[in-house]
Design an enzyme around this catalytic site. Structure first.
Site, mmCIF file in Angstrom:
data_model
loop_
_atom_site.group_PDB
_atom_site.id
_atom_site.type_symbol
_atom_site.label_atom_id
_atom_site.label_comp_id
_atom_site.label_asym_id
_atom_site.label_seq_id
_atom_site.Cartn_x
_atom_site.Cartn_y
_atom_site.Cartn_z
ATOM 1 N N CYS A 107 -0.453 7.458 -2.677
ATOM 2 C CA CYS A 107 0.353 7.951 -1.555
ATOM 3 C C CYS A 107 1.280 9.082 -1.999
ATOM 4 C CB CYS A 107 1.221 6.829 -0.993
ATOM 5 S SG CYS A 107 0.340 5.290 -0.716
ATOM 6 N N ASP A 108 1.917 8.923 -3.139
ATOM 7 C CA ASP A 108 3.032 9.815 -3.487
ATOM 8 C C ASP A 108 2.757 10.752 -4.671
ATOM 9 O OD1 ASP A 108 4.554 8.710 -1.462
ATOM 10 O OD2 ASP A 108 5.349 7.136 -2.749
ATOM 11 N N CYS A 115 3.175 3.367 -4.958
ATOM 12 C CA CYS A 115 1.851 3.802 -4.500
ATOM 13 C C CYS A 115 1.548 5.212 -5.001
ATOM 14 C CB CYS A 115 1.779 3.737 -2.976
ATOM 15 S SG CYS A 115 0.162 4.215 -2.325
HETATM 16 C C1 LIG Z 1 6.370 2.721 -1.494
HETATM 17 C C2 LIG Z 1 5.117 2.829 -0.682
HETATM 18 C C3 LIG Z 1 4.713 4.079 -0.223
HETATM 19 C C4 LIG Z 1 3.556 4.206 0.539
HETATM 20 N N1 LIG Z 1 3.199 5.433 0.979
HETATM 21 C C5 LIG Z 1 2.072 5.573 1.724
HETATM 22 C C6 LIG Z 1 1.650 6.857 2.185
HETATM 23 O O1 LIG Z 1 2.303 7.872 1.909
HETATM 24 N N2 LIG Z 1 0.511 6.922 2.920
HETATM 25 C C7 LIG Z 1 -0.245 5.798 3.205
HETATM 26 O O2 LIG Z 1 -1.270 5.926 3.893
HETATM 27 N N3 LIG Z 1 0.124 4.591 2.775
HETATM 28 C C8 LIG Z 1 1.253 4.433 2.038
HETATM 29 N N4 LIG Z 1 1.610 3.210 1.572
HETATM 30 C C9 LIG Z 1 0.757 2.062 1.900
HETATM 31 C C10 LIG Z 1 1.038 1.622 3.351
HETATM 32 O O3 LIG Z 1 2.417 1.405 3.483
HETATM 33 C C11 LIG Z 1 0.258 0.366 3.701
HETATM 34 O O4 LIG Z 1 -1.105 0.556 3.435
HETATM 35 C C12 LIG Z 1 0.435 0.033 5.183
HETATM 36 O O5 LIG Z 1 1.796 -0.075 5.507
HETATM 37 C C13 LIG Z 1 -0.290 -1.257 5.551
HETATM 38 O O6 LIG Z 1 -0.059 -1.499 6.902
HETATM 39 P P1 LIG Z 1 -0.134 -2.974 7.511
HETATM 40 O O7 LIG Z 1 0.191 -2.830 8.949
HETATM 41 O O8 LIG Z 1 -1.402 -3.612 7.133
HETATM 42 O O9 LIG Z 1 1.002 -3.801 6.762
HETATM 43 P P2 LIG Z 1 2.551 -3.542 6.523
HETATM 44 O O10 LIG Z 1 2.912 -2.126 6.715
HETATM 45 O O11 LIG Z 1 2.864 -4.189 5.231
HETATM 46 O O12 LIG Z 1 3.245 -4.366 7.698
HETATM 47 C C14 LIG Z 1 3.266 -5.767 7.683
HETATM 48 C C15 LIG Z 1 4.157 -6.265 8.782
HETATM 49 O O13 LIG Z 1 4.047 -7.672 8.918
HETATM 50 C C16 LIG Z 1 5.332 -8.248 9.084
HETATM 51 N N5 LIG Z 1 5.249 -9.635 8.635
HETATM 52 C C17 LIG Z 1 4.945 -10.114 7.403
HETATM 53 N N6 LIG Z 1 4.929 -11.454 7.418
HETATM 54 C C18 LIG Z 1 5.216 -11.832 8.692
HETATM 55 C C19 LIG Z 1 5.333 -13.098 9.347
HETATM 56 N N7 LIG Z 1 5.146 -14.253 8.703
HETATM 57 N N8 LIG Z 1 5.656 -13.121 10.669
HETATM 58 C C20 LIG Z 1 5.835 -11.937 11.364
HETATM 59 N N9 LIG Z 1 5.719 -10.717 10.783
HETATM 60 C C21 LIG Z 1 5.415 -10.681 9.469
HETATM 61 C C22 LIG Z 1 6.245 -7.356 8.274
HETATM 62 O O14 LIG Z 1 7.582 -7.470 8.713
HETATM 63 C C23 LIG Z 1 5.642 -5.983 8.592
HETATM 64 O O15 LIG Z 1 6.153 -5.542 9.806
HETATM 65 C C24 LIG Z 1 2.769 3.049 0.826
HETATM 66 C C25 LIG Z 1 3.170 1.786 0.365
HETATM 67 C C26 LIG Z 1 4.337 1.669 -0.374
HETATM 68 C C27 LIG Z 1 4.770 0.307 -0.856
#
Ligand SMILES: Cc1cc2nc3c(=O)[nH]c(=O)nc-3n(C[C@H](O)[C@H](O)[C@H](O)COP(=O)(O)OP(=O)(O)OC[C@H]3O[C@@H](n4cnc5c(N)ncnc54)[C@H](O)[C@@H]3O)c2cc1C
Length: 329
Positions: free
Chosen positions: A152-153, A149
């Protein structure tokens, strides 16, 4: 207490925990199914995508920045403070054809179960695609200069005035590489073909940028470095020639997979990229009444923790209003 849950939240990233905080404070007694760790192209973890990063510097409220896993532990703690219940299970199948809804689950040991719910928030996120090279995740998890990302970084001190490598050839890769040229001394875009998949307009942003260089017909076959990245091994796919290429950062921009395969047979509407479709924006309603979406699973554009958290709040408020209208309080 009835066996039927008022609200089940699927997923434990910023969207899921924020939905839980709002739902718990509204007395909906939410159950979070936090998912189990697995690798499906990308890495899926309880706590979500932020478990894969050491430095979150853009989430408001943490002026000194925060470690991704620490931030998610804080989110979880806040949800549990209001008596959110949490179970470590994956949802593997949903039946939305009847009410209450039926969710089939599996835990990390393969044990199957069923949860019935009046309403559901799907917050399963979208996993970044990685190259799945040995050193790649290790250096990503240790803050060693590998990330999926750029927004993000990219602004972290370690990447300023350094030579960086971006892998990818689509619109996202162009956007991420172009963003990184603000900080890097040079951004090298490594692409496995001899032309980009990105739109002409997006390509122009890289091809005409003096701080960007394209390395065509090439793949990254290894990530070099012990504590921090020192370079990548490149392979020309046409000649087979390999060489070590020094760099101080590696950014993967090879797409995301929305975590929606478990929804494929339940009749809920997905868009052409398999993200959940919101049917009444800015509300979080999906095509199934009583089922709401939040976070990256319904957002291929912003993909940030703060936007995911905002959508989690919206989904919980929408669910609460919907349940109220059904006479379920
Ligand atoms: C390397 C990296 C660095 C990042 N750094 C930043 C940053 O510095 N700042 C920032 O704002 N954003 C950052 N992001 C982006 C950020 O992580 C995402 O935008 C954010 O996490 C999205 O949140 P979410 O809750 O939608 O999904 P996610 O964080 O992806 O969470 C999804 C959840 O669903 C669960 N899940 C999936 N499938 C199932 C299922 N079938 N049954 C039950 N549970 C399930 C997973 O276990 C997880 O807990 C980064 C992303 C990456 C990859």
């Amino acid at each position: 207490m009835s066996d039927i849950e008022k609200l089940v939240i699927i997923g434990s990233g910023p969207a899921g925990w924020t939905a839980a905080i709002y739902a718990a404070r509204a007395n909906l007694d939410p159950l979070v199914l936090e998912g189990v760790a697995k690798q499906e192209g990308g890495y899926v973890l309880p706590g979500g995508q932020l478990m894969l990063t050491t430095e979150v510097e853009n989430y408001p409220g943490y002026p000194e920045g925060v470690d991704g896993p620490k931030m998610m532990a804080d989110f979880k703690k806040q949800a549990e403070r209001f008596d959110t219940r949490v179970e470590s299970r994956d949802v593997v199948k949903c039946d939305f054809s009847q009410r209450p809804f039926v969710l089939e689950t599996k835990d990390s040991g393969g044990k199957e179960g069923t949860v019935t719910a009046h309403s559901v928030v799907i917050a399963t996120g979208a996993t970044a695609n990685w190259l799945n090279l040995e050193n790649e995740l290790r250096l990503a998890l240790s803050g060693g200069g590998v990330s999926a990302c750029a927004v993000c970084d990219g602004a972290l001190p370690a990447f300023r005035d350094q030579e960086l490598v971006v892998v990818g050839g689509g619109d996202t890769a162009m956007e991420e590489a172009s963003y990184l040229t603000k900080f890097a001394s040079m951004v090298h875009v490594v692409h496995r073909r001899d032309e980009f998949r990105a739109s002409k307009l997006m390509q122009k942003r890289i091809l005409e940028n003096p701080k960007a260089n394209v390395i065509w017909d090439t793949t990254v076959t290894d990530v070099l470095g012990d504590d921090t990245i020192t370079g990548v091994r490149l392979k020309n796919v046409k000649t087979g020639e390999e060489r070590d290429f020094p760099c101080k950062g590696l950014f993967l921009a090879i797409g995301h997979q929305p975590a929606t395969p478990f929804l494929e047979s339940c009749g809920i509407e997905l868009d052409e990229k398999r993200y959940l479709k919101l049917t009444n924006p800015p509300g979080m309603e999906t095509s199934i009444e009583g089922v709401f979406a939040a976070g990256d699973v319904a957002d291929a554009v912003y993909r940030q923790a703060v936007t995911a958290a905002g959508m989690g709040c919206q989904a919980a408020l929408d669910a609460e209003r919907w349940l109220g209208a059904q006479g379920i309080h």
